[in-house]
Scaffold this motif. Structure first.
Motif, short mmCIF file in Angstrom:
data_model
loop_
_atom_site.label_atom_id
_atom_site.label_comp_id
_atom_site.label_asym_id
_atom_site.label_seq_id
_atom_site.Cartn_x
_atom_site.Cartn_y
_atom_site.Cartn_z
N ASP A 383 0.83 -1.20 0.00
CA ASP A 383 0.00 0.00 0.00
C ASP A 383 0.86 1.25 0.00
N ASP A 384 0.32 2.32 -0.55
CA ASP A 384 1.05 3.55 -0.77
C ASP A 384 0.38 4.70 -0.02
N VAL A 385 1.08 5.82 0.12
CA VAL A 385 0.61 6.94 0.93
C VAL A 385 0.63 8.22 0.12
N ARG A 395 0.81 21.05 -3.70
CA ARG A 395 1.75 20.01 -4.06
C ARG A 395 1.18 18.67 -3.62
N VAL A 396 1.42 17.63 -4.42
CA VAL A 396 0.95 16.29 -4.10
C VAL A 396 2.09 15.31 -4.31
N ALA A 397 2.26 14.38 -3.39
CA ALA A 397 3.28 13.34 -3.54
C ALA A 397 2.68 12.00 -3.11
N VAL A 398 3.03 10.95 -3.83
CA VAL A 398 2.68 9.59 -3.45
C VAL A 398 3.97 8.83 -3.17
N PHE A 399 4.07 8.30 -1.96
CA PHE A 399 5.21 7.50 -1.54
C PHE A 399 4.81 6.03 -1.67
N LEU A 400 5.57 5.28 -2.44
CA LEU A 400 5.23 3.90 -2.73
C LEU A 400 5.75 2.97 -1.65
N GLY A 401 4.91 2.02 -1.25
CA GLY A 401 5.30 1.04 -0.26
C GLY A 401 6.24 -0.01 -0.83
N SER A 402 6.85 -0.77 0.08
CA SER A 402 7.78 -1.83 -0.32
C SER A 402 7.92 -2.78 0.88
N THR A 404 10.18 -2.89 2.88
CA THR A 404 10.71 -2.14 4.02
C THR A 404 9.85 -0.92 4.35
N GLY A 405 8.72 -0.76 3.67
CA GLY A 405 7.85 0.38 3.92
C GLY A 405 8.07 1.50 2.93
N VAL A 406 7.61 2.70 3.28
CA VAL A 406 7.83 3.86 2.42
C VAL A 406 9.19 4.48 2.73
N SER A 407 9.71 5.21 1.77
CA SER A 407 11.06 5.76 1.90
C SER A 407 11.08 7.22 1.55
N ASN A 408 11.88 7.98 2.28
CA ASN A 408 12.07 9.40 2.00
C ASN A 408 13.21 9.63 1.02
N THR A 409 14.07 8.63 0.84
CA THR A 409 15.30 8.82 0.06
C THR A 409 15.27 8.09 -1.28
N ASP A 410 14.43 7.09 -1.42
CA ASP A 410 14.37 6.34 -2.67
C ASP A 410 13.47 7.09 -3.64
N LEU A 411 14.06 7.93 -4.48
CA LEU A 411 13.29 8.77 -5.38
C LEU A 411 12.52 7.96 -6.42
N ALA A 412 12.95 6.73 -6.66
CA ALA A 412 12.25 5.87 -7.61
C ALA A 412 10.91 5.43 -7.05
N ARG A 413 10.66 5.71 -5.77
CA ARG A 413 9.39 5.32 -5.17
C ARG A 413 8.61 6.55 -4.69
N ILE A 414 8.83 7.70 -5.34
CA ILE A 414 8.08 8.92 -5.02
C ILE A 414 7.60 9.54 -6.33
N GLY A 458 3.37 5.79 -13.24
CA GLY A 458 4.76 5.35 -13.16
C GLY A 458 5.62 6.49 -12.67
N THR A 459 6.56 6.17 -11.79
CA THR A 459 7.41 7.20 -11.20
C THR A 459 8.13 7.98 -12.31
N PRO A 460 8.21 9.31 -12.23
CA PRO A 460 7.75 10.15 -11.12
C PRO A 460 6.45 10.89 -11.42
N THR A 461 5.53 10.30 -12.20
CA THR A 461 4.42 11.07 -12.74
C THR A 461 3.08 10.72 -12.09
N LEU A 462 2.36 11.77 -11.69
CA LEU A 462 0.94 11.67 -11.38
C LEU A 462 0.22 12.51 -12.42
N SER A 463 -0.73 11.92 -13.13
CA SER A 463 -1.40 12.65 -14.19
C SER A 463 -2.82 12.99 -13.77
N VAL A 464 -3.36 14.07 -14.34
CA VAL A 464 -4.72 14.51 -14.06
C VAL A 464 -5.68 13.81 -15.01
N LEU A 465 -6.61 13.03 -14.45
CA LEU A 465 -7.62 12.36 -15.26
C LEU A 465 -8.83 13.25 -15.51
#
Length: 494
Positions: A383-385, A395-402, A404-414, A458-465
């Protein structure tokens, strides 16, 4: 409960036998009408776990009362549903979340409140095949604050709680399928309550009876109230009363989900607003009699915090261990930058934060204005946050779970979306799958008069539907469609 996201492809279903029955016939189906039956089981027990994996996606189920070899046509339960994960799932047999479907068509719905102008009303946008609705389907009488709270009366359709703070008005709106909504049920303010309805949130199923519960904040009286669901709707006369000495206690409330895996949902209460903060956030444990009024955990803010508890909520299972996890935001950490702390659930209780999240580059500040469970946006089994910030435009950000949980440093998961629109991202909510494309949709509101529906591309994009517009202030409050709740315990009539 109805509308849960289960953590295994073989979830345990539970029911209560009706009087004058000695068993049940249980059907699992691909559609609400049960014209596409997955399996049928006759049993004299009161629980069932499938012997084979269920298909991913929405699964419906119902039961018929049995006496000997006869099955009564009148002893039929409502049709409930749950969401089976795309991944094999966890070994822990539990569930979380609720996806709002008020009309029972299998597509999830959006609810928004208005806070900028009178009359304060909420608007419902019904989902449908291939389309994000841009115009409201109907309006509710009250709606300064709104919350999707699950299935309060266990009839198989989602329900909503709304409130108006200035008048201490709290109402429950019961979904009735294609019949629309039943007339609202008023929840009177308990004696001594002040600012009753300042915030409302789903509480999950705090006592394991199969009916969704909800929590209402009353910060001026330093009290929060947990109201239970029942077959006839909300039980308004005997709420569980939570109170602490902290100033403006209950200015933020949330369902935390089943943090310890015991089958009961916890609730979380904060006490922080507009630069006025106490030191604590409180977590209360669920149990057979409901929420325990003595705090299970009392969290004090880490060094440097100044608005610890601006947002408090469960966020689903970000590390895939089968237990729900908790988020506590400090929207003004480090002179307005903001920070969000993630606490992993555990059978032995909660420990120190497992992750400390900061706003990504360019976020600007007030990171943690809204924190909501996003569901599994990339369908990897975690699950993601979703977290918003409001300084210098939304501003909007989605942190992807893994694992080990969510990460502040793994930019591939934000993934981020930063339009820079004033007032944008003041509220947010996961809405489930509104258009039936098999991916979660994310709703982000504005304090002006619009909402956007975002999708993870797909990282790093959130698109407007789509952009949803309405009366002045539409989008200033968005019902959180995915809030945590405990295992699938659905009451059966036979």
């Amino acid at each position: 409960m109805n509308g849960n996201i289960v953590t295994t492809r073989r979830p345990t279903l539970r029911w209560v036998l009706a009087p004058a029955t000695d068993g049940a016939r249980v059907q699992l189906c691909r559609d609400r009408a049960c014209s596409m039956v997955i399996s049928t089981v006759d049993t004299g027990a009161t629980s069932l776990r499938p012997t084979a994996d269920l298909p991913p996606g929405i699964v419906y189920w119902r039961s018929f009362g049995r006496l000997g070899t006869a099955f009564g046509s009148t002893q039929v339960s409502p049709v409930w549903w749950f969401v089976v994960p795309n991944s094999p799932g966890s070994s822990v047999d539990t569930s979380w979340g609720f996806r709002l479907d008020m009309d029972g068509d299998g597509f999830h719905d959006i609810v928004s409140g208005t806070t900028a102008a009178l009359p304060y009303r909420a608007f419902v946008y019904y989902g449908g095949p291939g389309v994000i609705p841009t115009a409201a389907s109907l309006a509710l009488d009250t709606g300064e604050r709104v919350a999707a709270v699950g299935d309060i009366d266990a009839d198989g359709y989602g329900d909503v709680v709304s409130s108006i703070r200035s008048s201490q008005t709290v109402e429950v709106h019961l979904g009735r399928g294609q019949q629309g909504l039943e007339s609202s049920v008023a929840v009177p303010a308990p004696a001594g309550a002040t600012q009753f309805g300042y915030v409302v949130a789903g509480a999950g199923d705090t006592n394991g009876d199969g009916f969704a519960d909800f929590i209402v904040g009353s910060p001026a009286s330093r009290t929060a109230y947990v109201f239970r669901g029942s077959a006839t709707g909300p039980v308004t006369a005997t709420p569980t009363i939570l109170t602490e000495p902290d100033f403006i206690y209950s200015v933020s409330v949330g369902g935390a989900g089943d943090l310890d895996g015991d089958g009961y949902s916890e609730v979380v209460v904060g006490a922080c607003l507009n630069g006025m903060c106490t030191t604590n956030v409180y977590v209360y444990r669920g149990g057979p009699t409901g929420t325990n009024a003595t705090a299970w955990h009392v969290f004090s803010p880490p060094a440097g915090s100044s608005l610890y508890g601006t947002a408090v909520t469960g966020v689903g299972d970000v590390n895939g261990d089968g237990l729900n996890d908790l988020a506590i935001a400090d929207g003004s950490y480090a002179l307005g930058a903001g920070r969000v702390y993630i606490y992993h659930g555990s059978s032995t209780g909660l420990g120190a934060p497992a992750a400390t999240l900061n706003g990504p580059a360019g976020f600007g500040g007030f990171f943690g204005q809204a924190v909501v469970p996003a569901g599994d946006v990339n369908r990897d089994g975690f699950d993601d946050v979703l977290i918003t910030g409001t300084r210098f435009g939304g501003r909007v950000a989605v942190f992807l779970g893994s694992a080990t949980g969510v990460s502040n440093t793994d930019l591939a998961r934000i993934a981020t979306y930063m339009p820079g629109t004033a007032g944008y991202a003041s509220s947010a909510g996961g809405s489930g799958d509104v258009d039936g494309d098999a991916r979660p949709d994310l709703v982000v509101g504005s304090s002006v008069h619009f909402m956007t529906v975002l999708a993870y591309e797909g990282t790093p994009t959130l698109s407007v539907l789509a952009t949803l517009r309405g009366a002045t202030g539409t989008g200033s409050s968005v019902a959180r469609m995915l809030f945590p709740s405990p295992p699938t315990r659905m009451p059966r009539r036979g």
